[in-house]
Scaffold this motif. Structure first.
Motif, PDB file in Angstrom:
ATOM      1  N   LEU A 217      47.132  53.964  71.665  1.00  0.00           N
ATOM      2  CA  LEU A 217      47.136  53.994  70.177  1.00  0.00           C
ATOM      3  C   LEU A 217      46.692  52.417  69.605  1.00  0.00           C
ATOM      4  N   THR A 218      45.051  52.778  68.780  1.00  0.00           N
ATOM      5  CA  THR A 218      44.524  51.403  68.266  1.00  0.00           C
ATOM      6  C   THR A 218      44.820  51.779  66.581  1.00  0.00           C
ATOM      7  N   THR A 219      45.400  51.026  65.693  1.00  0.00           N
ATOM      8  CA  THR A 219      45.965  50.723  64.514  1.00  0.00           C
ATOM      9  C   THR A 219      43.710  50.546  63.907  1.00  0.00           C
ATOM     10  N   SER A 220      43.709  51.625  62.618  1.00  0.00           N
ATOM     11  CA  SER A 220      42.617  50.579  62.083  1.00  0.00           C
ATOM     12  C   SER A 220      42.731  49.367  61.043  1.00  0.00           C
ATOM     13  N   GLU A 221      43.894  48.719  61.351  1.00  0.00           N
ATOM     14  CA  GLU A 221      44.332  47.604  61.458  1.00  0.00           C
ATOM     15  C   GLU A 221      44.621  45.893  62.021  1.00  0.00           C
ATOM     16  N   GLY A 222      43.705  47.291  63.303  1.00  0.00           N
ATOM     17  CA  GLY A 222      43.395  46.305  65.112  1.00  0.00           C
ATOM     18  C   GLY A 222      44.591  46.326  65.731  1.00  0.00           C
ATOM     19  N   GLU A 223      45.915  46.212  65.561  1.00  0.00           N
ATOM     20  CA  GLU A 223      46.718  46.924  65.965  1.00  0.00           C
ATOM     21  C   GLU A 223      47.325  47.622  66.772  1.00  0.00           C
ATOM     22  N   ALA A 224      47.304  47.200  68.264  1.00  0.00           N
ATOM     23  CA  ALA A 224      47.460  48.525  69.469  1.00  0.00           C
ATOM     24  C   ALA A 224      48.663  48.741  70.106  1.00  0.00           C
ATOM     25  N   VAL A 225      49.023  50.113  70.654  1.00  0.00           N
ATOM     26  CA  VAL A 225      50.301  49.741  70.880  1.00  0.00           C
ATOM     27  C   VAL A 225      50.033  49.838  72.552  1.00  0.00           C
ATOM     28  N   PRO A 226      50.772  49.486  74.043  1.00  0.00           N
ATOM     29  CA  PRO A 226      50.484  50.148  75.446  1.00  0.00           C
ATOM     30  C   PRO A 226      51.210  50.724  75.916  1.00  0.00           C
ATOM     31  N   ILE A 227      49.695  51.758  76.622  1.00  0.00           N
ATOM     32  CA  ILE A 227      50.378  52.910  76.925  1.00  0.00           C
ATOM     33  C   ILE A 227      51.365  52.666  78.564  1.00  0.00           C
ATOM     34  N   GLN A 228      51.924  54.416  78.089  1.00  0.00           N
ATOM     35  CA  GLN A 228      53.082  53.698  79.319  1.00  0.00           C
ATOM     36  C   GLN A 228      53.377  54.238  80.416  1.00  0.00           C
ATOM     37  N   GLN A 229      52.249  55.433  80.572  1.00  0.00           N
ATOM     38  CA  GLN A 229      51.919  56.326  82.043  1.00  0.00           C
ATOM     39  C   GLN A 229      53.437  56.674  82.830  1.00  0.00           C
TER      40      GLN A 229
END
Length: 420
Positions: A217-229
């Motif tokens: 996911l990517t937030t409107s503030e530019g922060e990203a959470v890496p995907i786990q798979q």
């Protein structure tokens, strides 16, 4: 508010044999009652002068079959099959209630006009749980006290209370579940208080999130959470274990052990994914008062070439978990339409068509340039704020300023759906 706490239990070998036999008897009773319902439906589906002359059941028309008739037949079942006397009566009734719920879901559509699939006959081992509908009351079949669970007709067994039951809650039901790695009890607890969502006037911080496959996911503030798979990473090991199973004789003890090993691998994948979803949801709820997400059609997206990656990410499950965590904390979760969130510019609103391979949003009108997912997250946030009637002064949050009411948006033409 109703919560469910799942604890591991440690039954003895004799208790395990008793619970397995209980599940088998309930499975047989499920199949018999389902067959009884289907036979009644076939014989009464049309009037006698309108039946097909090619193929129709013959004989006397049976009496009406429903939950109440089948529940009243439980006494006769115990007379014909004395082993059913060793099962708690309320557990047998709940088994019939489950069948009745599945039957009505198949015959009668819900508010949206959709119906469930036809109830199926269960094979050996497919019924994995039974319920005690009352806990810790005079006529209850289950009692949980000081880390010991006492089940009627089965006995006492220790419970691993890794998490204490919160005060103020009443124990409602106890479900005994047989999983790949052992036995568990799911305790349903209820509290009369219901958390209320935060008032719009009290909202200080808001965020929009865009789920994807490059980043979870990517937030409107530019922060990203890496995907786990989790599934992708375990797939080679899982394939080796499945090849071992294919070389073993079907029905043998070694094949059953290998099946259980594969089931444990799938269980571990699910637990890794669920833990990641809960951690991500709690982090978002702690930081923001309003969270905007897309109302995605997961079933439709899962029919594309990216189906394995989409199901591995489990966006729908994450949004469900986020909604549940937000309700407990009083945070608002707003679902908005996903149409055009990746194509429209978040700065000026003009449509900027782009394929999935283009990961950078560049507006030819206003010159705005940012990551594609961040642009979509800002569009999601703007739509949510317009739905609830708030104006966000900056994409970094409301800050200390009070929210301001805004006018309703004018209707916009629908645009193509972007996956990410």
């Amino acid at each position: 508010m109703i919560l469910t706490y799942c604890y591991r239990i440690k039954p003895s070998a004799a208790q395990v044999a008793t619970m397995l036999y209980t599940l088998e008897l309930l499975r047989r009773h499920w199949n018999y009652c389902l067959g009884q319902r289907l036979d009644w439906l076939r014989r009464t589906r049309c009037q006698i002068d309108r039946c097909s002359i090619v193929s129709e059941p013959i004989g006397e028309i049976p009496a009406t079959v429903n939950y109440y008739t089948q529940q009243s037949d439980l006494k006769q079942t115990k007379v014909l099959f004395p082993d059913y006397k060793n099962i708690w009566a309320e557990s047998q009734q709940v088994n019939l209630q489950r069948l009745n719920k599945a039957w009505e879901r198949w015959l009668f559509p819900d508010k949206s006009g959709k119906r469930g699939g036809r109830p199926k006959f269960k094979k050996v081992g497919e019924l994995r749980s039974f319920v005690y509908p009352r806990v810790n009351c005079p006529k209850a079949g289950a009692h949980l006290n000081h880390g010991m669970l006492k089940l009627s007709k089965i006995g006492k067994m220790p419970v691993i209370m890794h998490r204490p039951i919160p005060g103020g809650f009443t124990l409602k039901t106890c479900t005994i579940v047989h999983k790949a790695d052992g036995w568990y009890c799911s305790i349903s607890i209820q509290d009369e208080t219901v958390p209320e969502p935060m008032l719009l006037e009290e909202v200080k911080t808001a965020v929009g999130i865009d789920v994807g496959l490059k980043e979870f996911l990517t937030t409107s503030e530019g922060e990203a959470v890496p995907i786990q798979q989790a599934y992708r990473k375990t797939q080679p090991h899982l394939a080796r274990q499945q090849r071992k199973l294919a070389r073993k004789e079907k029905g043998s003890n070694r094949a059953n052990k290998q099946k259980n090993k594969i089931a444990r691998i799938h269980q571990r994948i699910g637990r890794i994914r669920e833990n990641f979803h809960y951690n991500t949801a709690h982090n978002l709820v702690k930081k923001y008062d309003l969270i905007a997400v897309e109302d995605l059609n997961i079933k439709g997206l899962a029919r594309t070439r990216l189906s394995k990656s989409i199901l591995d990410a489990a966006w729908g499950r994450f949004i469900t978990i986020l909604d549940a965590v937000a309700v407990k904390c009083g945070v608002r979760v707003i679902k908005v339409s996903p149409h055009g969130t990746s194509q429209n510019c978040s700065n000026c609103g003009v449509k900027v068509p782009k394929t999935l391979s283009i990961r950078l949003h560049e507006c030819h009108k206003c010159g705005c340039s940012m990551d594609r997912d961040e642009n979509a997250a800002r569009n999601i946030l703007d739509r949510a704020l317009n739905e609830v009637g708030l104006i966000l002064s900056a994409h970094r949050g409301l800050g200390k300023a009070q929210p301001v009411k805004c006018e309703a948006l004018s209707g916009r033409k629908s645009v193509q759906l972007s996956l990410f």
